[in-house]
Write a protein that holds these residues in place. Structure first.
Motif, PDB file in Angstrom:
ATOM      1  N   LYS A 185     113.169  23.129  43.310  1.00  0.00           N
ATOM      2  CA  LYS A 185     112.279  24.081  43.989  1.00  0.00           C
ATOM      3  C   LYS A 185     111.668  23.450  45.238  1.00  0.00           C
ATOM      4  O   LYS A 185     111.567  24.095  46.289  1.00  0.00           O
ATOM      5  CB  LYS A 185     111.180  24.535  43.030  1.00  0.00           C
ATOM      6  CG  LYS A 185     111.671  25.423  41.892  1.00  0.00           C
ATOM      7  CD  LYS A 185     110.543  25.712  40.895  1.00  0.00           C
ATOM      8  CE  LYS A 185     111.047  26.508  39.699  1.00  0.00           C
ATOM      9  NZ  LYS A 185     109.985  26.685  38.667  1.00  0.00           N
ATOM     10  N   LEU A 189     111.957  24.741  49.190  1.00  0.00           N
ATOM     11  CA  LEU A 189     110.754  25.032  49.970  1.00  0.00           C
ATOM     12  C   LEU A 189     110.674  24.164  51.223  1.00  0.00           C
ATOM     13  O   LEU A 189     110.302  24.638  52.310  1.00  0.00           O
ATOM     14  CB  LEU A 189     109.509  24.810  49.105  1.00  0.00           C
ATOM     15  CG  LEU A 189     109.272  25.831  47.986  1.00  0.00           C
ATOM     16  CD1 LEU A 189     108.172  25.343  47.050  1.00  0.00           C
ATOM     17  CD2 LEU A 189     108.909  27.197  48.569  1.00  0.00           C
ATOM     18  N   LYS A 281     101.808  29.522  52.941  1.00  0.00           N
ATOM     19  CA  LYS A 281     102.123  29.770  51.527  1.00  0.00           C
ATOM     20  C   LYS A 281     103.126  28.740  51.014  1.00  0.00           C
ATOM     21  O   LYS A 281     102.986  28.211  49.903  1.00  0.00           O
ATOM     22  CB  LYS A 281     102.688  31.176  51.336  1.00  0.00           C
ATOM     23  CG  LYS A 281     102.995  31.490  49.864  1.00  0.00           C
ATOM     24  CD  LYS A 281     103.592  32.865  49.690  1.00  0.00           C
ATOM     25  CE  LYS A 281     103.789  33.188  48.203  1.00  0.00           C
ATOM     26  NZ  LYS A 281     104.530  32.148  47.470  1.00  0.00           N
ATOM     27  N   ILE A 282     104.135  28.452  51.832  1.00  0.00           N
ATOM     28  CA  ILE A 282     105.137  27.463  51.418  1.00  0.00           C
ATOM     29  C   ILE A 282     104.477  26.104  51.198  1.00  0.00           C
ATOM     30  O   ILE A 282     104.748  25.420  50.206  1.00  0.00           O
ATOM     31  CB  ILE A 282     106.256  27.365  52.468  1.00  0.00           C
ATOM     32  CG1 ILE A 282     107.084  28.658  52.481  1.00  0.00           C
ATOM     33  CG2 ILE A 282     107.164  26.163  52.190  1.00  0.00           C
ATOM     34  CD1 ILE A 282     108.125  28.707  53.583  1.00  0.00           C
ATOM     35  N   THR A 284     101.416  25.460  50.386  1.00  0.00           N
ATOM     36  CA  THR A 284     100.616  25.506  49.159  1.00  0.00           C
ATOM     37  C   THR A 284     101.502  25.392  47.926  1.00  0.00           C
ATOM     38  O   THR A 284     101.173  24.675  46.967  1.00  0.00           O
ATOM     39  CB  THR A 284      99.797  26.811  49.108  1.00  0.00           C
ATOM     40  OG1 THR A 284      98.973  26.887  50.279  1.00  0.00           O
ATOM     41  CG2 THR A 284      98.916  26.853  47.874  1.00  0.00           C
ATOM     42  N   ASP A 285     102.641  26.085  47.944  1.00  0.00           N
ATOM     43  CA  ASP A 285     103.573  25.990  46.814  1.00  0.00           C
ATOM     44  C   ASP A 285     104.119  24.569  46.668  1.00  0.00           C
ATOM     45  O   ASP A 285     104.303  24.069  45.544  1.00  0.00           O
ATOM     46  CB  ASP A 285     104.730  26.977  47.006  1.00  0.00           C
ATOM     47  CG  ASP A 285     104.294  28.431  46.844  1.00  0.00           C
ATOM     48  OD1 ASP A 285     103.209  28.664  46.272  1.00  0.00           O
ATOM     49  OD2 ASP A 285     105.031  29.332  47.296  1.00  0.00           O
ATOM     50  N   LYS A 288     101.450  22.429  44.993  1.00  0.00           N
ATOM     51  CA  LYS A 288     101.366  22.700  43.550  1.00  0.00           C
ATOM     52  C   LYS A 288     102.477  21.983  42.790  1.00  0.00           C
ATOM     53  O   LYS A 288     102.246  21.400  41.716  1.00  0.00           O
ATOM     54  CB  LYS A 288     101.446  24.207  43.302  1.00  0.00           C
ATOM     55  CG  LYS A 288     100.224  24.986  43.756  1.00  0.00           C
ATOM     56  CD  LYS A 288     100.423  26.486  43.536  1.00  0.00           C
ATOM     57  CE  LYS A 288      99.195  27.275  43.983  1.00  0.00           C
ATOM     58  NZ  LYS A 288      99.390  28.742  43.818  1.00  0.00           N
ATOM     59  N   LEU A 289     103.686  22.021  43.342  1.00  0.00           N
ATOM     60  CA  LEU A 289     104.813  21.370  42.670  1.00  0.00           C
ATOM     61  C   LEU A 289     104.668  19.850  42.686  1.00  0.00           C
ATOM     62  O   LEU A 289     105.016  19.170  41.706  1.00  0.00           O
ATOM     63  CB  LEU A 289     106.126  21.789  43.331  1.00  0.00           C
ATOM     64  CG  LEU A 289     106.567  23.230  43.048  1.00  0.00           C
ATOM     65  CD1 LEU A 289     107.700  23.638  43.978  1.00  0.00           C
ATOM     66  CD2 LEU A 289     107.002  23.384  41.590  1.00  0.00           C
TER      67      LEU A 289
END
Length: 719
Positions: A185, A189, A281-282, A284-285, A288-289
């Motif tokens: 993932k 991203l 947004k990317i 932030t994702d 998180k990962l």
């Protein structure tokens, strides 16, 4: 397209030069021995060749690794560690071209392949670290008696073992799957983030008329005209793109405050210009990962996980360094802003000017700083940087850095105009060592111009890295010679004239190139730039120092039309003015490094607003009025287009402590080209790779630990 089952699984037989089992219709899989120096056959390679070639490379690499696992002999350094380091030659060969093209020539067709292949390549990478039985053999060698091995051999065992543990090889099968999912993932991203920034830079244009370029020097006007012609604009139109080599000079020289504001706001909102390309947004994702990844490894946050394998070791050590510099630079930057605002007031002379009135009433804004800093520089130091540019043509600066390379290390560069590269503007050089019977050292590709489908910024990369750990058949093709590339993004004109900063960047990237070209290591895993991230910028930043030397500038900074050397008076003024605006430059960088560390220490990203976090954290540390981070989150490629510099943007400052100290050693000899010192720096910095811990290499060179005072003096931040 895969190899047949009759192909040998050994690393030696897996060499592309020897394999008759592979698809010979694909130029990426054919032998390149017919090419000059076994360079990639760029003119034959098409986008559709990459996917099948990568698939073959992955399959052959896994065969190599299974050969190690299935070897019935007891695990040894040779049959496990050396074999592992030598494995995957086909994948390395194909992947070297693919990775470089995705940065330097990433057309929409290639971007589609990149998007499709990224998660596949990520899962393949995870599979190489979790192959049943492989880590167990590495662990046995790691625990074995290492008597009789060299220090470099032991370092290789240590680094490979650490690579596997940091990749989760010791996890349970369930945790390995979770980690592989996270990595896949993340890879997708990261690719999307990078492509979004490239798209914004590719599509944005500020279209101007000649009268809109008031105050701009001829070199900038010529570059803007060239950009307009490349975009098929009308004959009377000029274009400012988001290439740094165009937009920064425009912000520095344009008299039009309204246009400076438009250009600045576009430049600082790359990655968030289009809702379909929402990099916030990317990002932030990704955060998180990365947090999940760190937790899997038992760390509170990603910064802790990342810094375990750095010279700094802990986030606290990084913050200590950054805050030390931040507080000093903040004082300087605020004083600089006050001086700029006072200049505006004094130069107003009672005129009723809306722009001046706004600055007096509402303070200097970010799109004003460079413009008025240049005005004050001229007024205070009588130094106009635009007068220096005619002496810094791309050809002159290239000649200068190659001459420095020759004087320090005996390297000479032979331009090969007969060799076809991946783009017509790329120059190919064979690099030879005059001090070793003209021995071939490397192939060097110089890709200097901004263009569509090329990533922004500047970087060094390799198509082939130095190693002595090759099979006999691989030696025939690879010849043990690295292929090193430097990429810059200069605005192309009839005569490409560089700013002092652009010229410094060229020297910087050539410092990285020397790290690859001078590498002299037994094993690929330890060679070239495969060093700890906060050491990797030492070779590059060290090279910058020689560009500022008067003897280099007097010899090579020559007027592009007349050939006259740069006047002493101009050099003296430049030297006096160099400390000016250092507070601004230091804040612009250090704010990025601080925010990077803070972003990666957040422990809960639920309902996380990255823009709000940016504003609040910069307010807390007292971000000076009129300064904006050099890289804002939506286009911060160092952080979100790869993981290498994530929780690691501080490394430039860390390395600046090292490079200032190392260069001081040259200055202490009374000769900045002292041959004995040059040989020591070659051995301890440029050739050593990761064969020893970086702090030990520094002590070998300097005889002690680094001293921060040299960096503070260089930045004029000493009290």
């Amino acid at each position: 397209m895969t190899s047949s089952s009759s192909c040998s699984s050994s690393a030696a037989a897996a060499s592309a030069s020897s394999s008759t089992c592979l698809n010979n219709n694909n130029p990426l899989l054919e032998s390149w021995t017919a090419q000059p120096f076994s360079l990639p056959p760029f003119e034959k390679i098409e986008v559709d060749h990459f996917k099948p070639a990568l698939e073959v490379g992955m399959e052959e690499h896994l065969k190599d690794l299974n050969g190690i696992v299935n070897n019935p002999d007891p695990p040894t350094f040779e049959n496990v560690i050396v074999a592992y380091d030598r494995s995957g030659s086909i994948f390395d060969k194909v992947g070297g071209v693919f990775g470089n093209m995705c940065s330097s020539q990433n057309t929409p067709e290639l971007q589609k392949i990149q998007t499709d292949m990224t998660p596949i390549l990520s899962r393949y990478s995870s599979a190489t670290y979790t192959l049943p039985g492989l880590f167990e053999k590495i662990q046995q060698v790691f625990e074995n008696d290492q008597k009789g091995l060299s220090d470099e051999d032991r370092r290789l065992i240590e680094r490979i073992h650490l690579d596997f543990t940091r990749a989760g090889a010791h996890f349970t099968a369930e945790k390995q799957k979770e980690n592989a999912d996270i990595q896949a993932k993340l890879a997708s991203l990261i690719t999307a983030f990078s492509q979004n920034v490239m798209k914004d830079e590719e599509t944005y244009e500020l279209v101007l008329k000649r009268d809109d370029l008031s105050g701009c020097p001829d070199s900038l006007i010529e570059a803007a005209k060239n950009a307009a012609e490349e975009r098929n604009k009308e004959d009377d139109e000029y274009v400012i793109t988001l290439s740094r080599s165009l937009v920064e000079p425009f912000l520095t020289f344009s008299d039009r405050r309204d246009l400076r504001k438009i250009a600045f706001e576009a430049w600082t909102t790359r990655g968030e210009m289009n809702p379909d390309r929402d990099n916030l947004k990317i990002a932030t994702d990704i955060l998180k990962l990365r947090q999940k990844q760190a937790r899997l490894h038992g760390y509170k946050n990603f910064a802790e996980y990342q810094l375990v394998d750095r010279m700094a070791k802990t986030p606290e050590k990084v913050i200590e360094l950054l805050e030390n510099v931040w507080e000093k630079a903040k004082v300087s930057a605020n004083q600089e802003r006050e001086a700029l605002e006072e200049f505006v007031k004094q130069s107003n002379d009672g005129k009723d000017d809306d722009d001046t009135h706004d600055i007096i009433e509402n303070n200097l804004q970010a799109w004003d700083w460079r413009y008025y800093a240049e005005k004050v520089r001229i007024a205070k130091y009588d130094f106009d940087e635009s007068l220096l540019k005619p002496y810094l043509s791309l050809d002159s600066v290239t000649n200068a850095v190659m001459a420095v390379s020759n004087k320090l290390f005996g390297l000479k560069y032979i331009l090969r105009e007969d060799i076809t590269s991946y783009h017509e503007s790329v120059k190919t050089y064979e690099v030879r060592n005059e001090r070793d019977n003209d021995k071939l050292v490397a192939l060097f590709l110089h890709d200097n111009y901004a263009r569509p489908y090329k990533s922004g910024g500047a970087w060094m990369s390799e198509y082939r890295s130095q190693t002595k750990n090759l099979s006999d058949m691989a030696k025939e093709e690879y010849q043990g010679i690295p292929i090193v590339s430097n990429n810059n993004n200069f605005a192309k004109g009839r005569n490409t004239l560089l700013s002092f900063d652009d010229a410094t960047t060229l020297f910087h990237e050539m410092g990285h190139a020397h790290h690859g070209m001078l590498s002299d290591c037994s094993y690929g895993r330890l060679s070239s730039t495969n060093v700890l991230r906060d050491f990797v910028e030492l070779p590059s930043q060290l090279m910058e120092h020689w560009f500022e030397e008067p003897e280099v500038l007097k010899e090579y900074a020559r007027h592009y039309e007349t050939g006259e050397p740069v006047p002493d008076d101009l050099l003296n003024k430049m030297k006096t003015a160099r400390s000016f605006n250092q507070g601004f430059a230091t804040i612009e960088y250090t704010a990025c490094a601080l925010l990077d560390m803070l972003l990666h220490q957040v422990e809960d990203y639920d309902n996380f607003d990255i823009s709000k976090f940016e504003r609040e954290e910069l307010d807390k540390v007292g971000m000076p009025q009129g300064v904006v981070m050099r890289h804002r989150p939506a286009h911060f490629l160092h952080l979100f287009a790869s993981s290498g510099y994530a929780a690691g943007y501080y490394v430039y400052l860390w390395a600046e402590v090292l490079d200032a100290d190392v260069y001081a050693a040259f200055e202490e000899t009374g000769n900045v080209f002292d041959p004995n010192m040059a040989e020591r720096v070659r051995k301890c910095v440029y050739s050593a790779g990761n064969t020893e811990a970086p702090d030990e290499l520094f002590r070998k060179f300097r005889g002690r630990d680094p001293d921060i005072k040299y960096m503070l003096e260089k930045k004029s931040l000493v009290s």
